[in-house]
Scaffold this active site. Structure first.
Site, PDB file in Angstrom:
ATOM      1  N   LYS A   1       0.901  -1.185  -0.132  1.00 33.13           N
ATOM      2  CA  LYS A   1       0.017  -0.048   0.193  1.00 33.13           C
ATOM      3  C   LYS A   1       0.731   1.184   0.064  1.00 33.13           C
ATOM      4  CE  LYS A   1      -4.009  -1.902   2.359  1.00 33.13           C
ATOM      5  NZ  LYS A   1      -5.006  -1.387   3.461  1.00 33.13           N
TER       6      LYS A   1
ATOM      7  N   HIS B   1       2.392   6.760   3.240  1.00 32.39           N
ATOM      8  CA  HIS B   1       2.075   8.198   3.123  1.00 32.39           C
ATOM      9  C   HIS B   1       2.488   8.829   4.113  1.00 32.39           C
ATOM     10  CE1 HIS B   1      -0.476   6.946   6.636  1.00 32.39           C
ATOM     11  NE2 HIS B   1      -0.835   5.928   5.863  1.00 32.39           N
TER      12      HIS B   1
ATOM     13  N   HIS C   1       3.172   7.848   7.678  1.00 35.80           N
ATOM     14  CA  HIS C   1       4.196   7.036   7.791  1.00 35.80           C
ATOM     15  C   HIS C   1       5.333   7.768   7.983  1.00 35.80           C
ATOM     16  CE1 HIS C   1       1.681   4.117   6.100  1.00 35.80           C
ATOM     17  NE2 HIS C   1       1.389   3.660   7.277  1.00 35.80           N
TER      18      HIS C   1
HETATM   19  N1  ARG Z   1       0.245  -0.317   9.565  1.00 34.91           N
HETATM   20  C1  ARG Z   1      -0.656   0.641  10.434  1.00 34.91           C
HETATM   21  C2  ARG Z   1      -1.044   1.681   9.478  1.00 34.91           C
HETATM   22  O1  ARG Z   1      -0.363   1.869   8.389  1.00 34.91           O
HETATM   23  C3  ARG Z   1       0.032   1.327  11.556  1.00 34.91           C
HETATM   24  C4  ARG Z   1       0.334   0.294  12.687  1.00 34.91           C
HETATM   25  C5  ARG Z   1       0.521   0.858  14.132  1.00 34.91           C
HETATM   26  N2  ARG Z   1       0.882   0.107  15.039  1.00 34.91           N
HETATM   27  C6  ARG Z   1       0.008  -0.649  15.605  1.00 34.91           C
HETATM   28  N3  ARG Z   1       0.530  -1.662  16.720  1.00 34.91           N
HETATM   29  N4  ARG Z   1      -1.235  -0.701  15.294  1.00 34.91           N
HETATM   30  O2  ARG Z   1      -2.184   2.388   9.575  1.00 34.91           O
END
Ligand code: ARG
Length: 579
Positions: free
Chosen positions: A139, A142, A145
């Site tokens: 994905k 963005h 991140h």
């Molecule tokens: N991969 C998730 C996202 O892009 C963020 C993860 C954050 N960490 C967690 N432990 N949920 O939205």
């Protein structure tokens, strides 16, 4: 050095108010420098003394301040004690302020300066797990991140500087139905060559295409479901394809993280915790926390009245787990594996509710350590675009920052001859991104603007780098002169004194950010330091001054340089020597 002065004032208070010295430390603050020349260096807040019960809250505060000030004796160290509104101000004797030992403390302490202060006496060292960045495979990476990456890195740097044992963890979005789609899509439109050439782009393209085509076509949906089920059941072929996707993605990300100066101790991910998910569900069930709904889902009722007015779904009707279920399992397994004393999650603020639920459920499951879990939320970035348009990958942002910076440097008249201009442009560009991001409260949204970010004047990362490189070049030019005997009492000019006054506040700033994890106080401190340095470089030349004077000034600039560099490093900026 700030500790030394603060302690002296505290010991005077201790005698008059008959409480231990330590109890007053936190009520004494270095006064921020301002345009207006100021004469005092530290301030004691009477309302703090009241809050802590050291003086009565019933009397007139001004009269109390005057009475107390009269009882505090001036001495060779404190040359002036004056009363302000609800405060008592202290001025340090100027020749004590510029004593050699103060400079020694800065230069010997190097990156430890400010961190050894007594303000940190109560700091919990222990092990800190910081989870940050955490992008999703296939994905878009963005702006959120990017924010998570640099904020998490800052927190990890800070905790490390404070002496904690830090684990940096990346929790990849590497599981879920989207991998069914991706797998089915790859079987249709994928190409091994393209995957080798530009893996992130290709996976993204496949994902977008299959998403589009799946809309009208039930058969693609079915294929995706089949693929994901096969994946969950551990079938070798889909699993090896998935593993391949994950590996090349991580390798690609690592390249970018390297450019950013960010490293991880562990790449975990949602896929890691499938077995523990079953465990968690079992624990919830035995504790009577799991309720079934009419829709066939399983939920945890989090409402105080247990009337299902607020609940969290942990199992879909088809028996598959959700994001939150995997987070519960991940938290439990991290505690077992790493025995952390605190865990910090860094994501955008839209996930605040999610983490509140994660922590609540963990507590309900009887995990007392859930108290030491913390979510650090941040706001959205609007308008982060590159020449190619909307940002899809982090690498595009870094490339854009580098090329724009390179162009600015070529056009600037002050740019030095550089061995590796690209590398310098990269470090300066990244500093610019970081500072722009850290300037305001983390929770605030902000509008991204390349021109503003990369300005060399104004409070930007470029300005910090520029100041740092000017100090480096000064030291390069006069490097061997800094060794001989030195008479620091020559530093009587206000432009020098004010830098020392400013350095008195460094430990307070570090303490502040260690409490609320907001980098803006440090950014602000370094900006002011850089402005003060710019003024001092103009007013207090080293070149052409008599040797003793040149020495003393070099000492001053070297102290400023040490603090600037160490502060920048905590923010995650690699200071450049030349630009
Ligand atoms: N991969 C998730 C996202 O892009 C963020 C993860 C954050 N960490 C967690 N432990 N949920 O939205």
């Amino acid at each position: 050095m700030a500790c030394f002065f603060r302690r002296n004032i505290a010991s005077k208070l201790a005698k008059v108010l008959r409480h231990p010295e330590e109890s007053f430390i936190s009520s004494i603050c270095a006064i921020p420098v301002s345009k207006k020349q100021r004469s005092s260096d530290f301030r004691l807040s009477l309302s703090r003394l009241r809050e802590n019960g050291f003086i009565s809250s019933a009397e007139d505060i001004q009269r109390q301040a005057e009475g107390l000030a009269r009882k505090l004796k001036r001495d060779t160290l404190l040359e002036e004690i004056t009363v302000g509104r609800g405060v008592i101000n202290f001025k340090i004797n100027r020749s004590v302020l510029i004593q050699v030992r103060n400079f020694k403390e800065v230069s010997n302490g190097r990156h430890r300066f400010g961190l050894k202060s007594e303000l940190f006496r109560g700091h919990q060292k222990g092990r800190t797990l910081v989870e940050f960045s955490s992008p999703n495979i296939a994905k878009k990476f963005h702006a959120g991140h990017l924010r998570s990456t640099i904020i998490g890195n800052f927190i990890a740097n800070l905790k490390e500087a404070l002496g904690n044992d830090v684990i940096r963890m990346n929790y990849l979005g590497d599981w879920g139905f989207q991998f069914g789609l991706l797998g089915a899509g790859f079987q249709r439109f994928g190409s091994q060559e393209k995957l080798k050439e530009n893996p992130l782009q290709h996976l993204f393209d496949v994902y977008v295409q299959v998403h589009r085509e799946a809309e009208g076509e039930e058969c693609i949906h079915q294929a995706a479901r089949d693929f994901f089920r096969a994946l969950e059941q551990g079938e070798e072929e889909p699993l090896s394809l998935w593993r391949h996707f994950r590996e090349i993605t991580v390798a690609e990300y690592q390249r970018v993280y390297n450019r950013l100066g960010v490293r991880f101790d562990e790449y975990s991910g949602e896929s890691f915790h499938q077995d523990q998910v079953l465990d968690v569900l079992e624990q919830l069930r035995t504790r009577g926390l799991l309720k079934s709904t009419e829709k066939g889902t399983s939920v945890v009722d989090l409402s105080p009245a247990q009337d299902m007015s607020y609940y969290s779904t942990v199992l879909r009707s088809d028996g598959t787990s959700l994001y939150i279920t995997r987070d519960l399992a991940a938290a439990v397994s991290r505690k077992e594996q790493h025995a952390f004393d605190e865990m910090i999650y860094v994501t955008d603020k839209s996930q605040a509710g999610h983490f509140r639920q994660v922590f609540e459920i963990l507590r309900a499951m009887g995990y007392r350590w859930a108290q030491s879990c913390r979510h650090v939320p941040f706001g959205l970035v609007q308008g982060m675009k590159t020449r190619k348009g909307e940002v899809v990958f982090l690498v595009d942002v870094l490339d854009e920052a580098r090329s724009k910076m390179l162009r600015n440097m070529r056009e600037s008249t002050t740019t030095k001859h550089l061995e590796d201009p690209e590398d310098t442009a990269e470090k300066v560009g990244i500093a610019a991104l970081i500072v722009q991001d850290f300037k305001g409260p983390l929770e605030s949204d902000y509008k991204f603007d390349w021109d503003r970010v990369l300005q060399s004047q104004g409070d930007t990362g470029v300005f910090l780098q520029y100041t740092h490189s000017r100090l480096c070049s000064l030291m390069r030019m006069h490097g061997n002169e800094g060794e001989g005997p030195c008479d620091l009492t020559l530093l009587q000019e206000s432009q020098g004194i004010v830098i020392l006054q400013h350095l008195l506040r460094y430990d307070e700033v570090l303490w502040q950010i260690s409490q609320d994890l907001q980098p803006r106080y440090l950014v602000n401190f370094l900006m002011i330091l850089s402005h003060l340095v710019a003024a001092a470089l103009k007013a207090l030349p080293v070149k052409g001054s008599p040797p003793m004077m040149a020495q003393a000034r070099l000492q001053l600039f070297s102290s400023a340089h040490t603090v600037l560099a160490s502060g920048m490093r905590i923010l995650g900026i690699t200071p450049v020597q030349k630009m």
